[in-house]
Motif scaffolding. Structure first.
Motif, mmCIF file in Angstrom:
data_model
loop_
_atom_site.group_PDB
_atom_site.id
_atom_site.type_symbol
_atom_site.label_atom_id
_atom_site.label_comp_id
_atom_site.label_asym_id
_atom_site.label_seq_id
_atom_site.Cartn_x
_atom_site.Cartn_y
_atom_site.Cartn_z
ATOM 1 N N CYS A 57 0.848 -1.193 0.000
ATOM 2 C CA CYS A 57 0.000 0.000 0.000
ATOM 3 C C CYS A 57 0.882 1.240 0.000
ATOM 4 N N ASP A 58 0.988 1.858 -1.174
ATOM 5 C CA ASP A 58 1.809 3.046 -1.356
ATOM 6 C C ASP A 58 0.909 4.215 -1.751
ATOM 7 N N ALA A 59 1.323 5.411 -1.421
ATOM 8 C CA ALA A 59 0.468 6.586 -1.630
ATOM 9 C C ALA A 59 0.093 6.794 -3.097
ATOM 10 N N SER A 60 1.063 6.718 -3.997
ATOM 11 C CA SER A 60 0.808 7.045 -5.402
ATOM 12 C C SER A 60 -0.258 6.167 -6.053
ATOM 13 N N PRO A 61 -0.164 4.830 -6.003
ATOM 14 C CA PRO A 61 -1.206 4.012 -6.634
ATOM 15 C C PRO A 61 -2.555 4.104 -5.934
ATOM 16 N N ILE A 62 -2.568 4.413 -4.634
ATOM 17 C CA ILE A 62 -3.842 4.584 -3.931
ATOM 18 C C ILE A 62 -4.534 5.850 -4.423
ATOM 19 N N LEU A 63 -3.758 6.920 -4.565
ATOM 20 C CA LEU A 63 -4.330 8.155 -5.098
ATOM 21 C C LEU A 63 -4.845 7.955 -6.520
ATOM 22 N N ARG A 64 -4.214 7.070 -7.242
ATOM 23 C CA ARG A 64 -4.575 6.835 -8.635
ATOM 24 C C ARG A 64 -5.981 6.257 -8.787
ATOM 25 N N ILE A 65 -6.422 5.430 -7.819
ATOM 26 C CA ILE A 65 -7.729 4.783 -7.945
ATOM 27 C C ILE A 65 -8.836 5.536 -7.203
ATOM 28 N N SER A 66 -8.483 6.605 -6.522
ATOM 29 C CA SER A 66 -9.499 7.364 -5.795
ATOM 30 C C SER A 66 -10.301 8.233 -6.751
ATOM 31 N N CYS A 67 -11.600 8.372 -6.466
ATOM 32 C CA CYS A 67 -12.440 9.252 -7.283
ATOM 33 C C CYS A 67 -12.556 10.636 -6.657
ATOM 34 N N SER A 68 -11.867 10.847 -5.527
ATOM 35 C CA SER A 68 -11.844 12.172 -4.912
ATOM 36 C C SER A 68 -10.874 13.074 -5.671
ATOM 37 N N ASP A 69 -10.969 14.359 -5.415
ATOM 38 C CA ASP A 69 -9.999 15.295 -5.959
ATOM 39 C C ASP A 69 -8.714 15.134 -5.158
ATOM 40 N N THR A 70 -7.683 14.580 -5.793
ATOM 41 C CA THR A 70 -6.453 14.252 -5.078
ATOM 42 C C THR A 70 -5.358 15.299 -5.247
ATOM 43 N N TRP A 71 -5.673 16.440 -5.882
ATOM 44 C CA TRP A 71 -4.623 17.419 -6.162
ATOM 45 C C TRP A 71 -3.949 17.897 -4.883
ATOM 46 N N LEU A 72 -4.740 18.252 -3.877
ATOM 47 C CA LEU A 72 -4.172 18.786 -2.637
ATOM 48 C C LEU A 72 -3.289 17.769 -1.939
ATOM 49 N N ILE A 73 -3.771 16.543 -1.842
ATOM 50 C CA ILE A 73 -2.988 15.533 -1.133
ATOM 51 C C ILE A 73 -1.745 15.151 -1.929
ATOM 52 N N GLU A 74 -1.849 15.159 -3.266
ATOM 53 C CA GLU A 74 -0.662 14.901 -4.093
ATOM 54 C C GLU A 74 0.403 15.949 -3.823
ATOM 55 N N GLN A 75 -0.005 17.205 -3.789
ATOM 56 C CA GLN A 75 0.950 18.289 -3.540
ATOM 57 C C GLN A 75 1.535 18.172 -2.129
ATOM 58 N N MET A 76 0.691 17.763 -1.175
ATOM 59 C CA MET A 76 1.177 17.633 0.197
ATOM 60 C C MET A 76 2.176 16.486 0.313
ATOM 61 N N VAL A 77 1.909 15.381 -0.373
ATOM 62 C CA VAL A 77 2.844 14.256 -0.376
ATOM 63 C C VAL A 77 4.186 14.694 -0.960
ATOM 64 N N ILE A 78 4.122 15.407 -2.074
ATOM 65 C CA ILE A 78 5.353 15.879 -2.716
ATOM 66 C C ILE A 78 6.105 16.844 -1.807
ATOM 67 N N VAL A 79 5.374 17.795 -1.200
ATOM 68 C CA VAL A 79 6.003 18.771 -0.309
ATOM 69 C C VAL A 79 6.674 18.065 0.872
ATOM 70 N N CYS A 80 5.966 17.118 1.496
ATOM 71 C CA CYS A 80 6.522 16.394 2.651
ATOM 72 C C CYS A 80 7.745 15.575 2.250
ATOM 73 N N ALA A 81 7.662 14.922 1.077
ATOM 74 C CA ALA A 81 8.787 14.113 0.600
ATOM 75 C C ALA A 81 9.993 14.993 0.286
ATOM 76 N N VAL A 82 9.752 16.066 -0.436
ATOM 77 C CA VAL A 82 10.842 16.969 -0.812
ATOM 78 C C VAL A 82 11.426 17.653 0.416
ATOM 79 N N LEU A 83 10.546 18.044 1.354
ATOM 80 C CA LEU A 83 11.005 18.682 2.588
ATOM 81 C C LEU A 83 11.929 17.746 3.361
ATOM 82 N N THR A 84 11.500 16.492 3.523
ATOM 83 C CA THR A 84 12.329 15.500 4.209
ATOM 84 C C THR A 84 13.646 15.309 3.484
#
Length: 312
Positions: free
Chosen positions: A177-204
């Motif tokens: 269970c990884d963030a990217s493929p889970i976001l891929r199958i969601s029917c929600s608007d995932t833009w915000l969480i995608e950006q947050m994942v990227i920000v957290c990853a890049v920040l770390t």
């Protein structure tokens, strides 16, 4: 990842449907997992029982080995079970737990690697003050900081992810269970969480990499000022194992978030994730032990004690 469409399980596709490749993959995962467990447990045991390995560097290495065991255990056994049984399903709660723990252990490792680089900086650049700066209390605080910082980093995107809706598809194109493929199958608007994942990853990535980079800039400057070639070689050897592990860890993770969208590069990410979850935890203990005389000496002494006790 709140379920609002009666989806209580996900299907993990894994890496391949070819039976022969699955057998080879299972054997590879089993061997790498056993080597990872035995290697990292050996380091933990040696740092606990050998009096020569009670220094801050080995305290950090002990915790790093614990993280390696925890990280690979969160992913690999479940994947091996899926291959052997053919059961690719995973419950919603188990998927959330796996995502939480793998992210927590991975991010903590990054901060711990940065802390270990600072430890090497103090040991080489400020040797006379090493035991004062890196005393037991400071070491414990550093380790606690690594865990707390990781929690602070991962909790915002994980919390947002609990609100995702899934409108039908429950097939995750990954072996865990990884963030990217889970976001891929969601029917929600995932833009915000995608950006947050990227920000957290890049920040770390940036924070820890800058700590590592600056530490080694000062380390190299100090080593180059040493007049004796023998002393320079000895100083470099104390950092070589850590530098190799840092290179493998950061080099592998560069490819994971190289694309801005969660809907890209899933196939590549699966292969890189396999390297991170199985090969890296297997290699790291051997890198540290084979290039470290103190650890090798402690291992040999332990073998001799065991052999002596077995003859009594």
């Amino acid at each position: 990842m709140k379920n609002q469409t009666a989806i209580t399980t996900f299907i993990l596709l894994g890496l391949t449907d070819d039976t022969q490749l699955q057998i080879l993959l299972f054997v590879f995962l089993f061997l790498s997992y056993m080597l990872s467990l035995s290697g990292n447990l050996t380091i933990i045991t040696l740092t606990l029982i050998d009096s020569h390995l009670k220094t801050p560097m080995y305290r950090f290495l002990q915790n790093f080995s614990f993280l390696e065991i925890s990280f690979t255990t969160a992913c690999v056994p479940r994947f091996m079970y899926s291959i052997s049984s053919g059961d690719k399903s995973i419950t919603y709660d188990a998927c959330v737990s796996q995502l939480l723990f793998t992210d927590l252990f991975a991010v903590t490792e990054f901060f711990l690697l940065a802390t270990m680089s600072y430890d090497r900086y103090v040991a080489i650049c400020k040797p006379l003050h090493y035991m004062t700066i890196m005393n037991n209390r400071i070491c414990k605080n550093f380790i606690l900081f690594c865990w707390v910082a990781a929690l602070i980093i991962i909790l915002p995107p994980i919390s947002l992810g609990l609100g995702l809706e899934f409108c039908g598809s429950n097939v995750i194109d990954h072996f865990c269970c990884d963030a990217s493929p889970i976001l891929r199958i969601s029917c929600s608007d995932t833009w915000l969480i995608e950006q947050m994942v990227i920000v957290c990853a890049v920040l770390t990535f940036i924070i820890t990499l800058m700590c590592v980079f600056l530490s080694y800039v000062y380390i190299i400057e100090t080593i180059l000022r040493i007049s004796s070639s023998q002393q320079r070689k000895k100083a470099f050897s104390t950092c070589s194992s850590h530098m190799i592990v840092v290179s493998i860890t950061y080099g592998s993770c560069i490819f994971i978030y190289v694309k801005p969208s969660a809907k890209d590069q899933v196939a590549i990410n699966k292969r890189i994730s396999l390297i991170i979850t199985s090969i890296s935890p297997m290699l790291n203990p051997f890198i540290y032990t084979l290039r470290n005389k103190q650890v090798k000496q402690a291992f040999n002494d332990s073998i001799k004690k065991i052999a002596f006790l077995s003859k009594m």
